[in-house]
Design a protein around this motif. Structure first.
Motif, short mmCIF file in Angstrom:
data_model
loop_
_atom_site.label_atom_id
_atom_site.label_comp_id
_atom_site.label_asym_id
_atom_site.label_seq_id
_atom_site.Cartn_x
_atom_site.Cartn_y
_atom_site.Cartn_z
N LEU A 254 -52.19 -2.83 -23.13
CA LEU A 254 -51.55 -2.80 -24.45
C LEU A 254 -50.11 -3.31 -24.38
O LEU A 254 -49.61 -3.88 -25.35
CB LEU A 254 -51.59 -1.38 -25.02
CG LEU A 254 -50.94 -1.14 -26.38
CD1 LEU A 254 -51.60 -1.98 -27.47
CD2 LEU A 254 -51.00 0.33 -26.74
N LYS A 255 -49.47 -3.17 -23.24
CA LYS A 255 -48.06 -3.56 -23.11
C LYS A 255 -47.83 -5.04 -23.44
O LYS A 255 -46.73 -5.43 -23.81
CB LYS A 255 -47.53 -3.24 -21.72
CG LYS A 255 -48.14 -4.09 -20.63
CD LYS A 255 -47.60 -3.72 -19.27
CE LYS A 255 -48.27 -4.59 -18.24
NZ LYS A 255 -48.51 -3.96 -16.99
N ASN A 256 -48.88 -5.86 -23.33
CA ASN A 256 -48.74 -7.29 -23.62
C ASN A 256 -49.19 -7.68 -25.02
O ASN A 256 -49.13 -8.85 -25.38
CB ASN A 256 -49.52 -8.10 -22.58
CG ASN A 256 -48.96 -7.89 -21.19
OD1 ASN A 256 -47.76 -7.90 -20.99
ND2 ASN A 256 -49.84 -7.66 -20.24
N ALA A 257 -49.64 -6.71 -25.79
CA ALA A 257 -50.10 -7.00 -27.15
C ALA A 257 -48.92 -6.95 -28.11
O ALA A 257 -48.06 -6.08 -27.99
CB ALA A 257 -51.15 -5.99 -27.57
N PRO A 258 -48.87 -7.85 -29.07
CA PRO A 258 -47.78 -7.82 -30.04
C PRO A 258 -48.00 -6.81 -31.17
O PRO A 258 -47.09 -6.55 -31.95
CB PRO A 258 -47.77 -9.24 -30.60
CG PRO A 258 -49.17 -9.71 -30.45
CD PRO A 258 -49.70 -9.05 -29.21
N LEU A 259 -49.21 -6.23 -31.23
CA LEU A 259 -49.53 -5.34 -32.34
C LEU A 259 -50.50 -4.27 -31.85
O LEU A 259 -51.39 -4.54 -31.05
CB LEU A 259 -50.20 -6.14 -33.47
CG LEU A 259 -50.49 -5.44 -34.78
CD1 LEU A 259 -49.20 -5.03 -35.49
CD2 LEU A 259 -51.32 -6.35 -35.69
N ALA A 260 -50.29 -3.06 -32.34
CA ALA A 260 -51.21 -1.96 -32.03
C ALA A 260 -51.48 -1.17 -33.30
O ALA A 260 -50.60 -1.00 -34.14
CB ALA A 260 -50.62 -1.05 -30.97
N PHE A 261 -52.70 -0.71 -33.41
CA PHE A 261 -53.07 0.23 -34.46
C PHE A 261 -53.40 1.55 -33.77
O PHE A 261 -54.11 1.56 -32.77
CB PHE A 261 -54.31 -0.24 -35.22
CG PHE A 261 -54.03 -1.26 -36.28
CD1 PHE A 261 -53.96 -0.89 -37.61
CD2 PHE A 261 -53.86 -2.59 -35.95
CE1 PHE A 261 -53.70 -1.83 -38.60
CE2 PHE A 261 -53.60 -3.54 -36.92
CZ PHE A 261 -53.52 -3.16 -38.25
N VAL A 262 -52.88 2.63 -34.31
CA VAL A 262 -53.24 3.96 -33.85
C VAL A 262 -54.07 4.57 -34.97
O VAL A 262 -53.62 4.64 -36.12
CB VAL A 262 -51.99 4.81 -33.54
CG1 VAL A 262 -52.38 6.20 -33.07
CG2 VAL A 262 -51.11 4.11 -32.49
N ILE A 263 -55.29 4.96 -34.62
CA ILE A 263 -56.23 5.44 -35.62
C ILE A 263 -56.32 6.96 -35.52
O ILE A 263 -56.67 7.52 -34.48
CB ILE A 263 -57.62 4.80 -35.43
CG1 ILE A 263 -57.53 3.27 -35.63
CG2 ILE A 263 -58.62 5.38 -36.44
CD1 ILE A 263 -57.18 2.48 -34.43
N LEU A 264 -55.98 7.63 -36.64
CA LEU A 264 -55.95 9.08 -36.72
C LEU A 264 -56.95 9.55 -37.77
O LEU A 264 -57.38 8.77 -38.61
CB LEU A 264 -54.57 9.55 -37.20
CG LEU A 264 -53.32 8.87 -36.70
CD1 LEU A 264 -52.13 9.32 -37.53
CD2 LEU A 264 -53.12 9.20 -35.26
N ALA A 265 -57.24 10.84 -37.73
CA ALA A 265 -58.05 11.43 -38.80
C ALA A 265 -57.69 12.89 -38.95
O ALA A 265 -57.22 13.53 -38.01
CB ALA A 265 -59.53 11.27 -38.50
N ASP A 266 -57.93 13.39 -40.15
CA ASP A 266 -57.67 14.79 -40.47
C ASP A 266 -58.99 15.54 -40.43
O ASP A 266 -59.81 15.41 -41.34
CB ASP A 266 -57.03 14.88 -41.85
CG ASP A 266 -56.66 16.30 -42.24
OD1 ASP A 266 -57.05 17.25 -41.54
OD2 ASP A 266 -55.97 16.45 -43.27
N PRO A 267 -59.22 16.35 -39.38
CA PRO A 267 -60.50 17.07 -39.27
C PRO A 267 -60.70 18.13 -40.34
O PRO A 267 -61.82 18.60 -40.53
CB PRO A 267 -60.44 17.70 -37.88
CG PRO A 267 -59.02 17.71 -37.49
CD PRO A 267 -58.34 16.60 -38.25
N GLU A 268 -59.64 18.48 -41.05
CA GLU A 268 -59.80 19.46 -42.14
C GLU A 268 -60.48 18.84 -43.36
O GLU A 268 -61.01 19.56 -44.20
CB GLU A 268 -58.44 20.03 -42.52
CG GLU A 268 -57.82 20.87 -41.40
CD GLU A 268 -56.40 21.33 -41.70
OE1 GLU A 268 -55.99 21.29 -42.88
OE2 GLU A 268 -55.71 21.71 -40.74
#
Length: 174
Positions: A69-83
């Protein structure tokens, strides 16, 4: 056209030192917000990371499996609300898949980084590390990250002959 996209999609871990165009970032965001969701609960949230120093830190979320990932210009962090729903894992996984396929369709490379149930080190999970780094509220779970950028490697599609057809049966298991 969809099948050619599926055939073409490969995990790309090497990226050119070129930012992802704003128009493509916006298209990726739109793709992330369009997946189906159990009972239309849409439990997901997305953090788009384009700051190189923050991407470097995210690359250290796991001892292996995230360093590229250190060489990628973009990252998506995918989250969710289990409630919001008991199928948050599936919903977040579907959203990550939509992002993955959209990146391929836009001519970009991408690679899924599993976060849920992975360790950062002996005392901290990858999720806890990312939560602390990005100030994620405790009611959200981190499913995955997606590295995105202009591919600096080419991979041929998997040959149709390599598909594990023996894993498919009709009507019963055997």
């Amino acid at each position: 056209m969809f099948f050619s996209l599926i055939e073409k999609r490969r995990s790309i871990r090497k990226f050119k030192d070129i930012p992802v165009e704003k128009e493509n970032v916006n298209k990726l965001i739109e793709a992330a917000l369009r997946p189906m969701s159990g009972r239309s609960r849409n439990p997901w949230r997305f953090i788009v990371v384009d700051q190189p120093d923050l991407i470097q830190k995210l690359a250290g979320a796991r001892p292996s499996g995230s360093t590229f990932l250190k060489n990628a210009p973009l990252a998506f962090v995918i989250l969710a609300d289990p409630e919001k729903t008991d199928v948050w894992v599936e919903d977040a996984a579907i959203a990550t898949t939509f992002l993955h396929l959209a990146a391929t369709d836009l001519g970009l490379g991408s690679c899924w980084i599993q976060v849920r149930r992975r360790d950062h080190d002996e005392t901290t999970t990858a999720e806890e590390y990312i939560r602390s780094l990005l100030n994620i509220p405790s009611n959200f779970k981190v499913e995955s990250m997606l590295a995105v950028g202009h591919a600096d490697e080419e991979k041929s599609p998997h040959a149709k002959e390599s598909l594990q057809l023996e894993k498919v049966t009709f009507n019963t298991f055997s």
